[in-house]
Scaffold this motif. Structure first.
Motif, PDB file in Angstrom:
ATOM      1  N   THR A  20      21.032  40.994  19.939  1.00 39.83           N
ATOM      2  CA  THR A  20      22.184  41.029  20.855  1.00 39.83           C
ATOM      3  C   THR A  20      22.337  39.704  21.596  1.00 39.83           C
ATOM      4  O   THR A  20      23.443  39.153  21.693  1.00 39.83           O
ATOM      5  CB  THR A  20      22.022  42.202  21.851  1.00 39.83           C
ATOM      6  N   THR A  21      21.219  39.181  22.079  1.00 39.83           N
ATOM      7  CA  THR A  21      21.235  37.882  22.780  1.00 39.83           C
ATOM      8  C   THR A  21      21.877  36.820  21.897  1.00 39.83           C
ATOM      9  O   THR A  21      22.754  36.057  22.323  1.00 39.83           O
ATOM     10  CB  THR A  21      19.775  37.441  23.104  1.00 39.83           C
ATOM     11  N   GLN A  22      21.455  36.790  20.623  1.00 44.72           N
ATOM     12  CA  GLN A  22      21.922  35.728  19.724  1.00 44.72           C
ATOM     13  C   GLN A  22      23.365  35.960  19.265  1.00 44.72           C
ATOM     14  O   GLN A  22      24.110  34.998  19.080  1.00 44.72           O
ATOM     15  CB  GLN A  22      20.977  35.600  18.525  1.00 44.72           C
ATOM     16  N   CYS A  23      23.762  37.223  19.091  1.00 46.82           N
ATOM     17  CA  CYS A  23      25.163  37.492  18.710  1.00 46.82           C
ATOM     18  C   CYS A  23      26.094  36.961  19.793  1.00 46.82           C
ATOM     19  O   CYS A  23      27.101  36.302  19.502  1.00 46.82           O
ATOM     20  CB  CYS A  23      25.406  38.993  18.539  1.00 46.82           C
ATOM     21  N   GLN A  24      25.745  37.250  21.047  1.00 43.20           N
ATOM     22  CA  GLN A  24      26.616  36.815  22.156  1.00 43.20           C
ATOM     23  C   GLN A  24      26.693  35.290  22.223  1.00 43.20           C
ATOM     24  O   GLN A  24      27.765  34.706  22.376  1.00 43.20           O
ATOM     25  CB  GLN A  24      26.080  37.386  23.476  1.00 43.20           C
ATOM     26  N   LYS A  25      25.543  34.648  22.085  1.00 42.35           N
ATOM     27  CA  LYS A  25      25.531  33.174  22.158  1.00 42.35           C
ATOM     28  C   LYS A  25      26.300  32.563  20.987  1.00 42.35           C
ATOM     29  O   LYS A  25      26.993  31.555  21.142  1.00 42.35           O
ATOM     30  CB  LYS A  25      24.082  32.646  22.152  1.00 42.35           C
ATOM     31  N   LEU A  26      26.175  33.182  19.817  1.00 44.33           N
ATOM     32  CA  LEU A  26      26.856  32.629  18.644  1.00 44.33           C
ATOM     33  C   LEU A  26      28.374  32.718  18.803  1.00 44.33           C
ATOM     34  O   LEU A  26      29.094  31.747  18.513  1.00 44.33           O
ATOM     35  CB  LEU A  26      26.397  33.353  17.373  1.00 44.33           C
ATOM     36  N   THR A 172      21.493  39.237  -4.378  1.00 45.46           N
ATOM     37  CA  THR A 172      22.961  39.293  -4.341  1.00 45.46           C
ATOM     38  C   THR A 172      23.467  39.197  -2.897  1.00 45.46           C
ATOM     39  O   THR A 172      24.665  39.063  -2.660  1.00 45.46           O
ATOM     40  CB  THR A 172      23.531  40.586  -4.983  1.00 45.46           C
ATOM     41  N   VAL A 173      22.539  39.306  -1.955  1.00 44.99           N
ATOM     42  CA  VAL A 173      22.912  39.198  -0.535  1.00 44.99           C
ATOM     43  C   VAL A 173      22.403  37.851  -0.020  1.00 44.99           C
ATOM     44  O   VAL A 173      21.287  37.430  -0.343  1.00 44.99           O
ATOM     45  CB  VAL A 173      22.293  40.360   0.280  1.00 44.99           C
ATOM     46  N   ASN A 174      23.248  37.173   0.784  1.00 42.14           N
ATOM     47  CA  ASN A 174      22.893  35.846   1.303  1.00 42.14           C
ATOM     48  C   ASN A 174      22.033  35.978   2.567  1.00 42.14           C
ATOM     49  O   ASN A 174      22.527  35.906   3.679  1.00 42.14           O
ATOM     50  CB  ASN A 174      24.186  35.063   1.590  1.00 42.14           C
ATOM     51  N   TRP A 175      20.724  36.203   2.343  1.00 37.57           N
ATOM     52  CA  TRP A 175      19.788  36.352   3.466  1.00 37.57           C
ATOM     53  C   TRP A 175      19.296  34.999   3.938  1.00 37.57           C
ATOM     54  O   TRP A 175      18.988  34.129   3.125  1.00 37.57           O
ATOM     55  CB  TRP A 175      18.550  37.130   3.030  1.00 37.57           C
ATOM     56  N   LYS A 176      19.181  34.841   5.237  1.00 38.58           N
ATOM     57  CA  LYS A 176      18.457  33.685   5.795  1.00 38.58           C
ATOM     58  C   LYS A 176      17.489  34.249   6.834  1.00 38.58           C
ATOM     59  O   LYS A 176      17.896  35.012   7.719  1.00 38.58           O
ATOM     60  CB  LYS A 176      19.411  32.702   6.503  1.00 38.58           C
ATOM     61  N   VAL A 177      16.228  33.885   6.682  1.00 34.21           N
ATOM     62  CA  VAL A 177      15.222  34.376   7.624  1.00 34.21           C
ATOM     63  C   VAL A 177      15.086  33.376   8.767  1.00 34.21           C
ATOM     64  O   VAL A 177      14.939  32.177   8.540  1.00 34.21           O
ATOM     65  CB  VAL A 177      13.866  34.585   6.914  1.00 34.21           C
ATOM     66  N   ILE A 178      15.176  33.888   9.974  1.00 35.48           N
ATOM     67  CA  ILE A 178      15.103  33.044  11.173  1.00 35.48           C
ATOM     68  C   ILE A 178      13.830  33.381  11.931  1.00 35.48           C
ATOM     69  O   ILE A 178      13.520  34.568  12.142  1.00 35.48           O
ATOM     70  CB  ILE A 178      16.327  33.337  12.098  1.00 35.48           C
ATOM     71  N   ASP A 186      16.303  27.446  20.612  1.00 30.09           N
ATOM     72  CA  ASP A 186      15.966  26.973  19.259  1.00 30.09           C
ATOM     73  C   ASP A 186      16.428  27.973  18.204  1.00 30.09           C
ATOM     74  O   ASP A 186      16.907  27.593  17.128  1.00 30.09           O
ATOM     75  CB  ASP A 186      14.457  26.710  19.134  1.00 30.09           C
ATOM     76  N   VAL A 187      16.284  29.265  18.515  1.00 24.98           N
ATOM     77  CA  VAL A 187      16.772  30.293  17.580  1.00 24.98           C
ATOM     78  C   VAL A 187      18.290  30.133  17.440  1.00 24.98           C
ATOM     79  O   VAL A 187      18.843  30.152  16.333  1.00 24.98           O
ATOM     80  CB  VAL A 187      16.415  31.721  18.082  1.00 24.98           C
ATOM     81  N   HIS A 188      18.955  29.931  18.568  1.00 27.71           N
ATOM     82  CA  HIS A 188      20.420  29.791  18.578  1.00 27.71           C
ATOM     83  C   HIS A 188      20.871  28.602  17.716  1.00 27.71           C
ATOM     84  O   HIS A 188      21.839  28.701  16.950  1.00 27.71           O
ATOM     85  CB  HIS A 188      20.877  29.625  20.031  1.00 27.71           C
ATOM     86  N   LYS A 189      20.143  27.497  17.830  1.00 22.94           N
ATOM     87  CA  LYS A 189      20.506  26.285  17.079  1.00 22.94           C
ATOM     88  C   LYS A 189      20.459  26.570  15.568  1.00 22.94           C
ATOM     89  O   LYS A 189      21.382  26.231  14.825  1.00 22.94           O
ATOM     90  CB  LYS A 189      19.512  25.170  17.458  1.00 22.94           C
ATOM     91  N   ASP A 190      19.377  27.219  15.166  1.00 23.51           N
ATOM     92  CA  ASP A 190      19.176  27.557  13.762  1.00 23.51           C
ATOM     93  C   ASP A 190      20.311  28.474  13.253  1.00 23.51           C
ATOM     94  O   ASP A 190      20.902  28.244  12.191  1.00 23.51           O
ATOM     95  CB  ASP A 190      17.857  28.344  13.678  1.00 23.51           C
ATOM     96  N   ILE A 191      20.593  29.483  14.045  1.00 25.31           N
ATOM     97  CA  ILE A 191      21.607  30.476  13.677  1.00 25.31           C
ATOM     98  C   ILE A 191      22.999  29.833  13.597  1.00 25.31           C
ATOM     99  O   ILE A 191      23.787  30.119  12.688  1.00 25.31           O
ATOM    100  CB  ILE A 191      21.579  31.638  14.713  1.00 25.31           C
ATOM    101  N   THR A 192      23.289  28.951  14.543  1.00 21.89           N
ATOM    102  CA  THR A 192      24.615  28.311  14.573  1.00 21.89           C
ATOM    103  C   THR A 192      24.809  27.445  13.326  1.00 21.89           C
ATOM    104  O   THR A 192      25.884  27.461  12.699  1.00 21.89           O
ATOM    105  CB  THR A 192      24.775  27.461  15.856  1.00 21.89           C
ATOM    106  N   GLU A 193      23.759  26.728  12.957  1.00 22.88           N
ATOM    107  CA  GLU A 193      23.851  25.849  11.781  1.00 22.88           C
ATOM    108  C   GLU A 193      24.181  26.666  10.520  1.00 22.88           C
ATOM    109  O   GLU A 193      25.105  26.338   9.774  1.00 22.88           O
ATOM    110  CB  GLU A 193      22.500  25.153  11.615  1.00 22.88           C
ATOM    111  N   HIS A 194      23.417  27.738  10.306  1.00 25.83           N
ATOM    112  CA  HIS A 194      23.664  28.585   9.126  1.00 25.83           C
ATOM    113  C   HIS A 194      25.070  29.200   9.178  1.00 25.83           C
ATOM    114  O   HIS A 194      25.751  29.330   8.162  1.00 25.83           O
ATOM    115  CB  HIS A 194      22.639  29.716   9.059  1.00 25.83           C
ATOM    116  N   SER A 195      25.505  29.580  10.375  1.00 26.83           N
ATOM    117  CA  SER A 195      26.794  30.268  10.522  1.00 26.83           C
ATOM    118  C   SER A 195      27.960  29.324  10.227  1.00 26.83           C
ATOM    119  O   SER A 195      28.925  29.710   9.552  1.00 26.83           O
ATOM    120  CB  SER A 195      26.936  30.860  11.933  1.00 26.83           C
ATOM    121  N   LEU A 196      27.883  28.097  10.725  1.00 23.38           N
ATOM    122  CA  LEU A 196      28.971  27.138  10.482  1.00 23.38           C
ATOM    123  C   LEU A 196      29.107  26.868   8.987  1.00 23.38           C
ATOM    124  O   LEU A 196      30.215  26.785   8.448  1.00 23.38           O
ATOM    125  CB  LEU A 196      28.715  25.839  11.252  1.00 23.38           C
TER     126      LEU A 196
END
Ligand code: Z5A
Length: 212
Positions: A20-26, A172-178, A186-196
């Motif tokens: 939830t924390t990361q969804c909101q920040k993203l 068949t699913v585009n998984w990325k492990v964080i 730091d988690v947010h930075k990683d997630i944002t990069e993959h999301s963009l």
């Protein structure tokens, strides 16, 4: 000119992984960068079906494991028209839990196969990216006690983690492990990069169907 579609980005992980924390920040970060973005979460406890799920999770009602599994899936299906509309309008959706939680939590119960658990969600809009926030049960425990809801017990969470591992074998699913044990930024930075990256790719591709 037709607008480019938004991306469907899902965050998954065990209890207290920081979804939830990361969804909101993203969502905030994407909006700042000029990408229309909205957050959704499952279960969506605001609908009639969601209220039945919520009562079950809060131990206020009893349902068979099969029944609640189908209700969790129905709760996603009832929001599919909205999901498709938003994506078509160019809005990226950041979703806190999705069908993978549905399968991992039910298949962690005795007597349920991954195959059976996946069937009700076959054909849902396929996420362009699934970010799995990896956190060991020991690290999760450091983030505070489990709450009072039905599944918030460490032995069950370990079984759920195991089922997520099986689901992540599906290429068949585009998984990325964080690594969710890092600090929030730091988690947010990683997630944002993959999301963009996923937003860029998704805009030129049709929306897929999950597990088809
Ligand atoms: N379920 C199911 O059975 N079938 C389904 O189909 C679906 C779900 C969709 C309700 O979920 C239950 O429904 C869930 C799965 C089941 N049962 N369990 N367990 P929910 O979404 O309503 O609630 P939740 O998913 O259990 O929330 P959560 O896992 O407890 O939290 P989270 O979203 O992963 O974490 P958070 O709230 O962002 O953060 C938790 C704490 O950690 C908080 O104090 C933060 O400040 C802290 N935190 C966050 N990040 C960090 C970092 N990086 N470092 C340190 N501390 C941090």
């Amino acid at each position: 000119m037709a607008c480019k579609r938004g991306a469907l980005i899902v965050l998954e992980g065990v209890d207290k992984a920081g979804k939830t924390t990361q969804c909101q920040k993203l969502v905030q970060a994407l909006r700042r960068k000029g990408h229309p973005a909205e957050m959704m979460r499952f279960p969506d406890r605001t609908t009639t079906i969601g209220k039945m799920i919520s009562a079950y999770l809060e131990n206020q009602s009893e349902l068979s494991d099969q029944t609640v599994h189908l209700l969790f899936s129905a709760n996603r299906w009832e929001l599919v028209p909205l999901i498709k509309k938003k994506l078509e309008q160019g809005t990226t959706l950041v979703v806190d839990r999705y069908a993978f939680s549905g399968v991992a939590f039910t298949s962690a119960k005795p007597g349920f196969s991954l195959h059976w658990c996946k069937q009700p969600d076959v054909g849902l809009p396929k996420p362009d990216l699934v970010l799995f926030l990896q956190l060991s049960p020991a690290e999760a425990a450091l983030r505070g006690h489990f709450g009072m809801e039905r599944y918030e017990k460490s032995s069950f969470q370990c079984a759920v983690q195991q089922q997520f591992k099986h689901l992540m074998e599906d290429e068949t699913v585009n998984w990325k492990v964080i690594d969710a044990s890092m600090n929030v930024e730091d988690v947010h930075k990683d997630i944002t990069e993959h999301s963009l990256n996923a937003i860029n790719i998704a805009q030129n591709l049709p929306l897929g169907e999950l597990w088809q």
